[in-house]
Design a protein around this motif. Sequence first.
Motif, PDB file in Angstrom:
ATOM      1  N   LEU A 195       0.853  -1.190   0.000  1.00 24.31           N
ATOM      2  CA  LEU A 195       0.000   0.000   0.000  1.00 24.31           C
ATOM      3  C   LEU A 195       0.884   1.233   0.000  1.00 24.31           C
ATOM      4  CD1 LEU A 195      -2.852   1.229   0.213  1.00 24.31           C
ATOM      5  CD2 LEU A 195      -2.593   1.149   2.701  1.00 24.31           C
ATOM      6  N   LEU A 196       0.674   2.095  -0.997  1.00 24.17           N
ATOM      7  CA  LEU A 196       1.422   3.336  -1.120  1.00 24.17           C
ATOM      8  C   LEU A 196       0.496   4.516  -0.828  1.00 24.17           C
ATOM      9  CD1 LEU A 196       3.281   2.560  -4.470  1.00 24.17           C
ATOM     10  CD2 LEU A 196       4.065   2.085  -2.163  1.00 24.17           C
ATOM     11  N   VAL A 197       1.001   5.495  -0.074  1.00 22.54           N
ATOM     12  CA  VAL A 197       0.248   6.719   0.226  1.00 22.54           C
ATOM     13  C   VAL A 197       1.021   7.887  -0.381  1.00 22.54           C
ATOM     14  CG1 VAL A 197      -0.735   8.184   2.016  1.00 22.54           C
ATOM     15  CG2 VAL A 197      -0.631   5.708   2.360  1.00 22.54           C
ATOM     16  N   ILE A 198       0.345   8.631  -1.283  1.00 20.72           N
ATOM     17  CA  ILE A 198       0.966   9.737  -2.014  1.00 20.72           C
ATOM     18  C   ILE A 198       0.231  11.025  -1.657  1.00 20.72           C
ATOM     19  CG2 ILE A 198       1.550  10.608  -4.310  1.00 20.72           C
ATOM     20  CD1 ILE A 198       1.350   7.651  -5.250  1.00 20.72           C
ATOM     21  N   ASP A 199       0.994  12.085  -1.330  1.00 17.02           N
ATOM     22  CA  ASP A 199       0.368  13.365  -0.969  1.00 17.02           C
ATOM     23  C   ASP A 199       0.135  14.221  -2.203  1.00 17.02           C
ATOM     24  OD1 ASP A 199       2.860  14.187  -1.647  1.00 17.02           O
ATOM     25  OD2 ASP A 199       3.388  15.022   0.320  1.00 17.02           O
ATOM     26  N   THR A 200      -0.367  15.437  -1.965  1.00 21.47           N
ATOM     27  CA  THR A 200      -0.724  16.339  -3.077  1.00 21.47           C
ATOM     28  C   THR A 200       0.499  16.956  -3.754  1.00 21.47           C
ATOM     29  OG1 THR A 200      -0.986  18.129  -1.464  1.00 21.47           O
ATOM     30  CG2 THR A 200      -2.961  16.896  -2.072  1.00 21.47           C
ATOM     31  N   ASP A 201       1.701  16.729  -3.212  1.00 19.07           N
ATOM     32  CA  ASP A 201       2.927  17.197  -3.846  1.00 19.07           C
ATOM     33  C   ASP A 201       3.581  16.108  -4.698  1.00 19.07           C
ATOM     34  OD1 ASP A 201       2.702  19.707  -2.678  1.00 19.07           O
ATOM     35  OD2 ASP A 201       3.755  19.061  -0.850  1.00 19.07           O
ATOM     36  N   GLY A 202       2.958  14.920  -4.778  1.00 15.14           N
ATOM     37  CA  GLY A 202       3.501  13.820  -5.551  1.00 15.14           C
ATOM     38  C   GLY A 202       4.634  13.101  -4.848  1.00 15.14           C
ATOM     39  N   LYS A 203       4.643  13.131  -3.499  1.00 18.41           N
ATOM     40  CA  LYS A 203       5.685  12.460  -2.735  1.00 18.41           C
ATOM     41  C   LYS A 203       5.086  11.246  -2.020  1.00 18.41           C
ATOM     42  CE  LYS A 203       8.600  16.490  -1.927  1.00 18.41           C
ATOM     43  NZ  LYS A 203       9.238  17.369  -0.911  1.00 18.41           N
ATOM     44  N   LEU A 204       5.907  10.197  -1.924  1.00 18.17           N
ATOM     45  CA  LEU A 204       5.514   8.989  -1.208  1.00 18.17           C
ATOM     46  C   LEU A 204       5.740   9.225   0.275  1.00 18.17           C
ATOM     47  CD1 LEU A 204       4.587   6.002  -1.500  1.00 18.17           C
ATOM     48  CD2 LEU A 204       7.007   5.397  -1.511  1.00 18.17           C
ATOM     49  N   ILE A 205       4.674   9.196   1.065  1.00 19.51           N
ATOM     50  CA  ILE A 205       4.788   9.493   2.502  1.00 19.51           C
ATOM     51  C   ILE A 205       4.650   8.241   3.375  1.00 19.51           C
ATOM     52  CG2 ILE A 205       4.006  11.877   2.245  1.00 19.51           C
ATOM     53  CD1 ILE A 205       1.220  10.971   3.119  1.00 19.51           C
ATOM     54  N   GLU A 206       4.182   7.118   2.805  1.00 14.04           N
ATOM     55  CA  GLU A 206       4.018   5.901   3.620  1.00 14.04           C
ATOM     56  C   GLU A 206       3.995   4.682   2.714  1.00 14.04           C
ATOM     57  OE1 GLU A 206       1.011   4.033   7.035  1.00 14.04           O
ATOM     58  OE2 GLU A 206       0.571   5.975   6.086  1.00 14.04           O
ATOM     59  N   VAL A 207       4.659   3.614   3.189  1.00 13.87           N
ATOM     60  CA  VAL A 207       4.669   2.323   2.493  1.00 13.87           C
ATOM     61  C   VAL A 207       4.448   1.242   3.532  1.00 13.87           C
ATOM     62  CG1 VAL A 207       5.964   0.721   1.035  1.00 13.87           C
ATOM     63  CG2 VAL A 207       6.273   3.172   0.761  1.00 13.87           C
ATOM     64  N   THR A 208       3.427   0.390   3.324  1.00 14.63           N
ATOM     65  CA  THR A 208       3.137  -0.719   4.233  1.00 14.63           C
ATOM     66  C   THR A 208       2.751  -1.954   3.430  1.00 14.63           C
ATOM     67  OG1 THR A 208       0.837  -0.001   4.419  1.00 14.63           O
ATOM     68  CG2 THR A 208       2.369   0.777   6.129  1.00 14.63           C
ATOM     69  N   ILE A 209       2.914  -3.116   4.075  1.00 14.67           N
ATOM     70  CA  ILE A 209       2.502  -4.382   3.460  1.00 14.67           C
ATOM     71  C   ILE A 209       1.056  -4.634   3.856  1.00 14.67           C
ATOM     72  CG2 ILE A 209       2.860  -6.868   3.415  1.00 14.67           C
ATOM     73  CD1 ILE A 209       5.833  -6.281   3.859  1.00 14.67           C
ATOM     74  N   HIS A 210       0.176  -4.618   2.892  1.00 15.65           N
ATOM     75  CA  HIS A 210      -1.243  -4.869   3.148  1.00 15.65           C
ATOM     76  C   HIS A 210      -1.539  -6.359   3.282  1.00 15.65           C
ATOM     77  CE1 HIS A 210      -5.517  -4.101   3.129  1.00 15.65           C
ATOM     78  NE2 HIS A 210      -5.671  -4.988   2.130  1.00 15.65           N
ATOM     79  N   LYS A 211      -0.847  -7.178   2.474  1.00 14.39           N
ATOM     80  CA  LYS A 211      -1.045  -8.625   2.519  1.00 14.39           C
ATOM     81  C   LYS A 211       0.295  -9.298   2.297  1.00 14.39           C
ATOM     82  CE  LYS A 211      -3.836 -12.353   0.553  1.00 14.39           C
ATOM     83  NZ  LYS A 211      -4.844 -12.709  -0.466  1.00 14.39           N
ATOM     84  N   SER A 212       0.653 -10.230   3.155  1.00 16.43           N
ATOM     85  CA  SER A 212       1.953 -10.905   3.078  1.00 16.43           C
ATOM     86  C   SER A 212       1.888 -12.079   2.104  1.00 16.43           C
ATOM     87  CB  SER A 212       2.378 -11.386   4.461  1.00 16.43           C
ATOM     88  OG  SER A 212       3.577 -12.131   4.381  1.00 16.43           O
ATOM     89  N   SER A 213       3.070 -12.412   1.571  1.00 17.39           N
ATOM     90  CA  SER A 213       3.190 -13.582   0.686  1.00 17.39           C
ATOM     91  C   SER A 213       3.383 -14.858   1.467  1.00 17.39           C
ATOM     92  CB  SER A 213       4.364 -13.386  -0.274  1.00 17.39           C
ATOM     93  OG  SER A 213       5.583 -13.316   0.471  1.00 17.39           O
ATOM     94  N   GLY A 214       3.700 -14.733   2.716  1.00 11.66           N
ATOM     95  CA  GLY A 214       3.996 -15.906   3.536  1.00 11.66           C
ATOM     96  C   GLY A 214       5.482 -16.173   3.675  1.00 11.66           C
ATOM     97  N   HIS A 215       6.305 -15.327   3.008  1.00 15.56           N
ATOM     98  CA  HIS A 215       7.754 -15.470   3.091  1.00 15.56           C
ATOM     99  C   HIS A 215       8.357 -14.114   3.405  1.00 15.56           C
ATOM    100  CE1 HIS A 215       7.371 -19.488   1.366  1.00 15.56           C
ATOM    101  NE2 HIS A 215       6.618 -18.957   0.398  1.00 15.56           N
TER     102      HIS A 215
END
Length: 252
Positions: A195-215
């Motif tokens: 999951l990527l969160v992008i602000d109104t300036d076009g910058k990436l402000i947060e990155v998280t794993i929404h669903k794991s692959s199991g590895h």
Amino acid sequence: MLETKKRSRNGFFISFAFHALIVFALAYGIEEDVETKQMEQSFVAISLSSFEIPKVQQQQQPEVAQVLKPQVAKLVQKIEKSKINSIEKVQEHVQIKKTSKHTEVKEIEETQDIQDILVEKSIEKNEAIEKIESVKSVEEVQVASIEQKDELNEKEIQDAFIETNFHSIRDKVLANLKYPPIAKRMKQTGMVEVLLVIDTDGKLIEVTIHKSSGHKLLDKSALSAAGKLCTQTLPIPQKISRVMLPIYFALN
């Protein structure tokens, strides 16, 4: 010889005792005669004529009726006074009860008036509260509708941003993606949702794993590839947007 002496002694003692008894009896009889003669001389004849019975003078007693009349009159006066006092007390008690009843009736009427006023005020308050609640409910409905519209607008904007910029963002992430060699040797495969969160300036402000692959190795590789976009310029959304990227790890 000894026996004769003993017998003479015993006979002497016996005769002496016998004579002593006789003398004692004679002396006792003489004394009794003297005492009887003295008693006979001491009696004196007394004639009944010397005693005269005193005549009891009969006193004239007053008649019972004359004695009791004033006492009965006093008792009657006391009874009448007590009756009058009891009647006066009863009248006073009745008057007190009447006055107390009047006061109680007045108090009850006053309390009823107060209760009526309180009921009217409570009704007015309830009506005012209902009006306020109705206004609040209308305002809440309006606010909810506005929020729903805002949410719909945000969703529409976000959906439009994802549709137009999804592929470009995914290509940038895949360019930084590396398959971990240890995972290849162990033949680990799977899909990781980032999951990527992008602000109104076009910058990436947060990155998280929404669903794991199991590895863990695959998850870390996907997370590091998406995190490298923080130094790059991304498409600029109208509002802060969230982009869900599925990243596949597969062996050819």
